[in-house]
Enzyme design. Structure first.
Site, short mmCIF file in Angstrom:
data_model
loop_
_atom_site.label_atom_id
_atom_site.label_comp_id
_atom_site.label_asym_id
_atom_site.label_seq_id
_atom_site.Cartn_x
_atom_site.Cartn_y
_atom_site.Cartn_z
N LEU A 398 87.85 64.38 37.09
CA LEU A 398 88.91 63.52 36.55
C LEU A 398 88.67 63.36 35.05
CD1 LEU A 398 91.20 61.91 38.09
CD2 LEU A 398 89.85 59.88 37.60
N GLU A 400 90.98 64.65 31.85
CA GLU A 400 92.06 65.45 31.26
C GLU A 400 91.68 66.04 29.91
OE1 GLU A 400 93.91 62.80 34.30
OE2 GLU A 400 92.43 62.51 32.70
N GLN A 422 98.36 65.67 36.83
CA GLN A 422 98.87 65.24 38.13
C GLN A 422 100.19 64.50 37.98
OE1 GLN A 422 96.45 62.60 40.89
NE2 GLN A 422 95.97 64.65 41.65
N PHE A 423 100.27 63.70 36.92
CA PHE A 423 101.52 63.08 36.49
C PHE A 423 101.55 63.14 34.97
CE2 PHE A 423 100.77 61.27 40.62
CZ PHE A 423 102.03 61.20 41.20
N ALA A 424 102.74 63.26 34.39
CA ALA A 424 102.85 63.34 32.93
C ALA A 424 102.25 62.12 32.25
CB ALA A 424 104.32 63.50 32.53
N ASP A 425 102.26 60.99 32.93
CA ASP A 425 101.70 59.75 32.39
C ASP A 425 100.23 59.93 32.00
OD1 ASP A 425 103.87 57.53 33.79
OD2 ASP A 425 103.59 59.48 34.72
N PHE A 426 99.50 60.76 32.74
CA PHE A 426 98.06 60.89 32.53
C PHE A 426 97.72 61.75 31.32
CE2 PHE A 426 97.59 60.48 37.43
CZ PHE A 426 97.98 59.15 37.36
N HIS A 467 103.58 56.29 36.72
CA HIS A 467 103.84 57.59 37.34
C HIS A 467 105.29 58.02 37.14
CE1 HIS A 467 100.29 56.06 39.46
NE2 HIS A 467 99.99 57.32 39.75
#
Length: 661
Positions: A398, A400, A422-426, A467
């Site tokens: 985990l 990025e 996993q999501f654009a937010d991350f 998310h």
């Protein structure tokens, strides 16, 4: 802690010891010259490595010439030991267009593929992860080579230090992480930087070997890096080295050293690496005072000749065209599709494109959380591990930022990579690597960043504030990135394949709400949709809707509900670079323009488009440009609140405002 230096020559010949001496002395004398030129105003800034030369020189001498090194501000010895011409180095320090970065960077923020040196960025930590990617490429190629990356004791406080060491350990990468512990991060002493007794103790936390050495002892550094390399290659594991030294001058010359106790400077002056090695060679009767003076004078004359020549070379004129042309590496032309065509859902088109990219590019590596056996959060890579293997379809910790950096390292080694957020937010956790490393590296020193980042984005699925974001506008402001956002299955596949064919960093936004709700014809063959070209969805002559992603489907639905209107719909598809020619044509067709996007209104891409139209197409307009966008709030969870957030709820109001104008 101060040392009585013991030099272990091992099996190093007399001739090699003298070469080591000259290699150590050369950057010291170059620095002395630079400090003089700094006072004369012929260079504007200098980060001094005086007193630390043994680390850079010893580490470089211990590696093969084709093993990548990622140095820092005070590692002049890396550049000179790799025999980079002083004339061109001096142009670099002057900010001349004849330098390695064409005047676009200062001091040591540059790299050279020919010398296997990767240039740093000022944020320090990100290059640690790039070294991971380089080492991963060596591992995939079954090459007996390591990467070596420098950091300072201050840099070990950055999150990227943890991420990079963790990834290297988990993946078993042959990386040498070399900490130059010189006592101060600018003016912050180590007592305020970390609380462990020794930084090398951190190695145990990552399950890797640690070594602590006297960084002022040239041969100790040399032997330690040799040993670390042997261990890293045999065990396929990283090594952490803490090299103890001291910064004898300011962080950079303007900052000075008033914050350092004078007694401490005096003590460390006694540990001068050049003087100690000279004394050792005198003890071996390889040097005497006369020969030392002769060698020093010869080097000084060589330095003076190179600097005099460099100063005599005229500066090159500034070229706007060249500046703009060097933002992106040239991309290949599009590849046309061929029959047959199959009806596919949006999500299946992405998976199909990804699979064909893996077949088309054997050097493509996929990385992301849970993308291997699990198939990713949305099952897009389901079955990929069985087909392509775990070496190319890699689950990641985990982290990025480290994985984006590793992607850049792979690119340096000639690989392509995809990182799935996993999501654009991350993506916020990898923001620095994207906007400061990936985006700028080609402009800075011509290095490709052949990296694709997939970002499942958007609201409408009840996923709440963390998310559901449409955060594409954050990146359209960054020169060097390409940003694509497909709205149809055909473009989803074509733009994804184009992103992999493109040697530049591409951010590929895929709207989650479209995954299983939208279907359309998709060619079965390999093809690419040209990045930077918009698509006319339908023509009309009353109003024009310029949009992308989910906005295209909102516009089409609205038109179906209002057949009395003649609406021109332009699907941008690529948000950076924008297709301004297509925008101009769309404006000219109707004179009334609505820019529609899901992202929040303030700071959204619609503002840039509206401003461009006002500046360049004002005479074509019959009404003000209207922006229809998401509310200026986070994306809420509850269905009613989320619906209210979305621009779709205000589309009719804004269209009517244009129609009535």
């Amino acid at each position: 802690m101060f040392y009585t230096m013991y030099f272990d020559r091992a099996h190093i010949s007399d001739e090699a010891l003298l070469t080591f001496y000259k290699t150590l002395l050369y950057p010291r004398l170059v620095e002395e010259k630079m400090l003089l030129l700094l006072r004369q105003g012929k260079i504007t800034k200098w980060f001094s490595g005086i007193g630390q030369e043994a680390i850079a020189v010893g580490a470089t001498l211990a590696l093969e010439a084709d093993e990548w090194i990622l140095p820092l501000h005070r590692n002049l010895g890396v550049f000179t030991a790799r025999q980079m011409p002083l004339q061109r180095l001096f142009h670099q320090w002057q900010g001349s267009s004849l330098g390695y970065s064409k005047g676009r960077e200062r001091s040591f923020h540059f790299g050279s593929r020919a010398h296997h040196i990767c240039g740093m960025i000022s944020h320090l930590g990100p290059q640690l992860s790039v070294a991971d990617g380089i080492a991963l490429a060596h591992k995939l190629n079954a090459e007996q080579k390591v990467s070596l990356v420098f950091t300072g004791e201050g840099g070990t406080s950055e999150g990227e230090f943890h991420e990079a060491l963790n990834v290297a350990s988990v993946w078993g990468l042959p990386v040498i992480f070399l900490i130059e512990n010189n006592g101060y991060g600018l003016s912050t002493p180590v007592s305020e930087q970390y609380h462990c007794e020794q930084l090398v103790q951190r190695a145990a936390g990552y399950g890797m070997r640690g070594m602590r050495i006297n960084g002022n002892n040239l041969l100790e550094v040399y032997h330690a890096v040799k040993e670390a390399k042997g261990y890293a290659l045999q065990e396929q594991q990283p090594v952490l080295i803490e090299a103890m030294t001291f910064r004898m001058r300011g962080h950079e010359e303007a900052s000075g050293t008033k914050y350092i106790p004078p007694a401490l400077l005096e003590e460390w002056a006694k540990e001068d690496p050049v003087k100690h090695f000279e004394s050792f060679l005198q003890y071996l009767h390889l040097l005497d005072d006369e020969r030392i003076n002769t060698i020093r004078e010869a080097i000084r004359q060589e330095i003076d000749r190179d600097i005099t020549t460099a100063l005599a070379e005229p500066a090159m004129p500034v070229s706007i065209a060249e500046e703009l042309n060097d933002i992106y590496a040239p991309a290949p032309p599009p590849v046309a599709a061929s029959a047959p065509v199959t009806e596919k859902r949006f999500i299946n088109a992405i998976s199909d494109g990804l699979r064909q990219a893996m077949e088309q590019h054997p050097n493509l590596v996929l990385m992301g959380q849970d993308i291997a056996e699990y198939g990713g959060a949305f099952k897009i890579t389901e079955g990929f591990t069985a087909q392509f293997g775990k070496e190319r379809v890699r689950n990641t910790p985990l982290c990025e930022s480290a994985i984006v950096g590793a992607g850049l390292g792979l690119s340096i080694m000639g690989y392509k990579s995809m990182i799935e957020m996993q999501f654009a937010d991350f993506v916020t956790c990898g923001f620095n690597q994207i906007v400061n490393n990936l985006a700028k590296i080609y402009y800075r020193w011509g290095q490709h960043a052949d990296v694709v980042i997939r970002l499942p984005a958007g609201a409408g699925v009840g996923a709440g504030p963390f998310h559901s974001q449409s955060n594409e506008a954050w990146f359209t402001h960054v020169p060097g990135l390409k940003v694509v956002y497909p709205s149809t299955p055909e473009d989803a596949k074509g733009l994804l394949l184009a992103a992999f064919a493109d040697p530049n960093p591409v951010l590929y936004f895929e709207h989650k709400a479209l995954y299983r709700s939208i279907s359309g014809p998709v060619p079965d063959s390999y093809y690419t949709t040209e990045i930077g070209k918009a698509r006319v969805v339908q023509e009309g002559d009353e109003i024009c809707i310029i949009t992308y992603g989910s906005g295209v489907h909102w516009a089409l639905e609205y038109v179906q509900q209002h057949p009395e209107l003649s609406v021109y719909i332009l699907d941008l598809r690529t948000l950076l670079p924008l297709d301004y020619d297509a925008i101009r044509i769309a404006v000219a067709a109707t004179g009334k323009v609505l820019v529609l996007h899901e992202d929040s209104l303030t700071g959204g891409l619609g503002g840039e488009i509206a401003a461009w139209i006002a500046q360049h197409c004002f005479q074509m307009l019959d009404a003000p440009v209207i922006r229809c966008a998401g509310l200026d709030t986070p994306v809420p969870f509850a269905a009613g609140l989320e619906k209210n957030f979305l621009a779709k709820t205000r589309l009719h109001r804004d269209v009517q405002q244009l129609v009535d104008y």
